[in-house]
Motif scaffolding. Structure first.
Motif, PDB file in Angstrom:
ATOM      1  N   ALA A 141      -2.627   3.535  -7.600  1.00  0.00           N
ATOM      2  CA  ALA A 141      -3.728   3.750  -6.816  1.00  0.00           C
ATOM      3  C   ALA A 141      -4.679   1.883  -7.447  1.00  0.00           C
ATOM      4  CB  ALA A 141      -5.194   4.566  -7.459  1.00  0.00           C
ATOM      5  N   ALA A 142      -4.535   1.475  -7.775  1.00  0.00           N
ATOM      6  CA  ALA A 142      -4.479  -0.235  -8.247  1.00  0.00           C
ATOM      7  C   ALA A 142      -3.374  -0.550  -7.012  1.00  0.00           C
ATOM      8  CB  ALA A 142      -4.432  -0.260  -9.829  1.00  0.00           C
ATOM      9  N   LEU A 143      -2.515  -0.669  -7.089  1.00  0.00           N
ATOM     10  CA  LEU A 143      -1.019  -1.735  -6.125  1.00  0.00           C
ATOM     11  C   LEU A 143      -1.640  -0.946  -4.757  1.00  0.00           C
ATOM     12  CD1 LEU A 143       1.624  -2.484  -6.357  1.00  0.00           C
ATOM     13  CD2 LEU A 143       2.304  -0.772  -5.971  1.00  0.00           C
ATOM     14  N   ALA A 144      -2.200   0.068  -4.728  1.00  0.00           N
ATOM     15  CA  ALA A 144      -2.729   0.584  -3.316  1.00  0.00           C
ATOM     16  C   ALA A 144      -3.648  -0.048  -2.555  1.00  0.00           C
ATOM     17  CB  ALA A 144      -2.618   1.749  -2.841  1.00  0.00           C
ATOM     18  N   GLN A 176       0.360  -1.513   0.198  1.00  0.00           N
ATOM     19  CA  GLN A 176      -0.049  -0.079  -0.431  1.00  0.00           C
ATOM     20  C   GLN A 176       0.913   1.629   0.232  1.00  0.00           C
ATOM     21  OE1 GLN A 176      -1.691  -0.719   4.066  1.00  0.00           O
ATOM     22  NE2 GLN A 176      -4.285  -0.978   2.646  1.00  0.00           N
ATOM     23  N   ALA A 177       1.866   1.168   0.783  1.00  0.00           N
ATOM     24  CA  ALA A 177       2.654   2.510   0.666  1.00  0.00           C
ATOM     25  C   ALA A 177       3.593   2.434  -0.820  1.00  0.00           C
ATOM     26  CB  ALA A 177       4.012   1.831   1.947  1.00  0.00           C
ATOM     27  N   ALA A 178       3.627   1.169  -1.079  1.00  0.00           N
ATOM     28  CA  ALA A 178       4.016   1.542  -2.842  1.00  0.00           C
ATOM     29  C   ALA A 178       3.718   2.449  -3.524  1.00  0.00           C
ATOM     30  CB  ALA A 178       4.571   0.622  -2.790  1.00  0.00           C
ATOM     31  N   GLY A 179       2.303   2.413  -3.495  1.00  0.00           N
ATOM     32  CA  GLY A 179       1.033   2.382  -4.200  1.00  0.00           C
ATOM     33  C   GLY A 179       1.305   3.776  -3.812  1.00  0.00           C
ATOM     34  N   VAL A 180       0.909   3.961  -2.879  1.00  0.00           N
ATOM     35  CA  VAL A 180       1.228   5.690  -2.922  1.00  0.00           C
ATOM     36  C   VAL A 180       2.179   6.442  -3.497  1.00  0.00           C
ATOM     37  CG1 VAL A 180       1.042   7.525  -0.789  1.00  0.00           C
ATOM     38  CG2 VAL A 180      -0.593   5.058  -0.961  1.00  0.00           C
ATOM     39  N   ALA A 181       2.975   5.754  -3.312  1.00  0.00           N
ATOM     40  CA  ALA A 181       4.144   6.674  -3.408  1.00  0.00           C
ATOM     41  C   ALA A 181       4.181   6.672  -5.472  1.00  0.00           C
ATOM     42  CB  ALA A 181       5.006   5.631  -3.185  1.00  0.00           C
ATOM     43  N   VAL A 182       4.361   5.393  -5.631  1.00  0.00           N
ATOM     44  CA  VAL A 182       3.528   5.633  -7.016  1.00  0.00           C
ATOM     45  C   VAL A 182       2.491   6.495  -7.448  1.00  0.00           C
ATOM     46  CG1 VAL A 182       3.172   4.819  -9.398  1.00  0.00           C
ATOM     47  CG2 VAL A 182       4.781   3.443  -7.549  1.00  0.00           C
TER      48      VAL A 182
END
Length: 307
Positions: free
Chosen positions: A286-289, A128-134
């Motif tokens: 967003a999809a990753l998060a 989720q953190a990676a998704g937010v960063a992207v």
């Protein structure tokens, strides 16, 4: 989780995909409606139609709520954030931007939900953190586009997109415990009715004469209310019940993509390639998060549907 037949799961998935299309198309429809009437007339019409139908469905299914005064107040306050504030910001964002950019609101919400959740003591996974960063990187790219001379996306317009996303992210965080306590349909129905009252008081003096509205404008408001706010909500709730909240939430990221495509095809919006790239990065984040973790709990997923 209760086991459901393959047929029920396929129908639920079809409903979720139809919901995503309706939400994306709703942004384009609202942009078109703003060309024939003002935001106040559109929102009041949507509130009255969707609120009446949802309340009738809720009372029929669950009876009249027997909540204490503290619960009614909590529902009203959270509803105010998710309806009066969000809808005012959302329509302003759509008016101030190309429809494809205004539709990015739902893609930005997970970027804000997770950091806000940290402030409330909620846990965030590495994915989720990676998704937010992207997604945040995509936002920075979109911000860079606004600095280019003659860009269709302005800094002021982007601020309204962020304000709408912030309002919906706040609503998402605070509606979870109320939804779990009160039930999804009663909460959504009565938070809409109570939450929109301040907007109605402010908007009624600004309403356009209904007798002077074109029939297609009235039809468009009805379609927006019944499609994006009633049918889509019911299909989404059914999908979350049958497929699981986490599996359903990941499809949220497609709604802005639908808005981008339809804005180009229907409204003939021509956005710079940099805008498409930035939007793609935001939606990827967003999809990753939202991507379901193993053993994820339903209440931890970002599942609140945008109206």
């Amino acid at each position: 989780m209760t086991a459901f037949s393959v047929t029920l799961q396929r129908r639920a998935l079809a409903g979720v995909l139809l919901t995503v299309v309706m939400w994306g198309a709703n942004v384009v429809l609202l942009k078109a409606l703003l060309g024939s009437t003002n935001a106040e007339t559109i929102n009041v019409g949507r509130f009255l139609v969707a609120g009446s139908v949802l309340m009738a469905l809720s009372v029929r299914a669950h009876g009249w709520p027997r909540w204490d005064a503290k619960t009614w107040l909590a529902v009203a306050v959270v509803g105010f954030v998710g309806n009066t504030l969000f809808q005012a910001f959302f329509l302003t964002a759509i008016r101030a931007n190309p429809a494809g950019v205004g539709g990015l609101v739902t893609g930005i919400v997970p970027v804000l939900v997770l950091p806000l959740g940290l402030l409330l003591g909620q846990k965030v996974t590495g994915r989720q953190a990676a998704g937010v960063a992207v997604a945040f990187a995509g936002l920075l790219g979109l911000l860079a586009v606004t600095l280019q001379p003659g860009a269709h996306v302005t800094l002021g317009g982007l601020v309204w997109v962020l304000a709408a996303a912030g309002a919906w992210a706040s609503y998402t965080l605070f509606n979870r415990p109320l939804t779990a306590q009160l039930g999804a349909l009663p909460f959504v129905a009565f938070s809409l009715l109570l939450g929109c009252l301040p907007y109605l008081l402010w908007a009624v003096p600004k309403l356009h004469d209904l007798n002077q509205l074109a029939p297609l404008t009235v039809l468009g408001i009805l379609i927006s209310a019944l499609g994006a706010n009633v049918l889509a909500y019911l299909a989404w709730a059914n999908g979350a019940n049958i497929l699981g909240a986490a599996r359903t939430a990941v499809w949220n990221s497609l709604a802005p993509a639908v808005a981008l495509i339809l804005s180009a095809a229907v409204l003939h919006e021509r956005l710079a390639g940099a805008v498409w790239i930035a939007a793609g990065v935001i939606l990827l984040g967003a999809a990753l998060a939202n991507w379901p973790e193993q053993k994820v709990r339903a209440q931890e997923a970002v599942v609140s549907p945008p109206p």
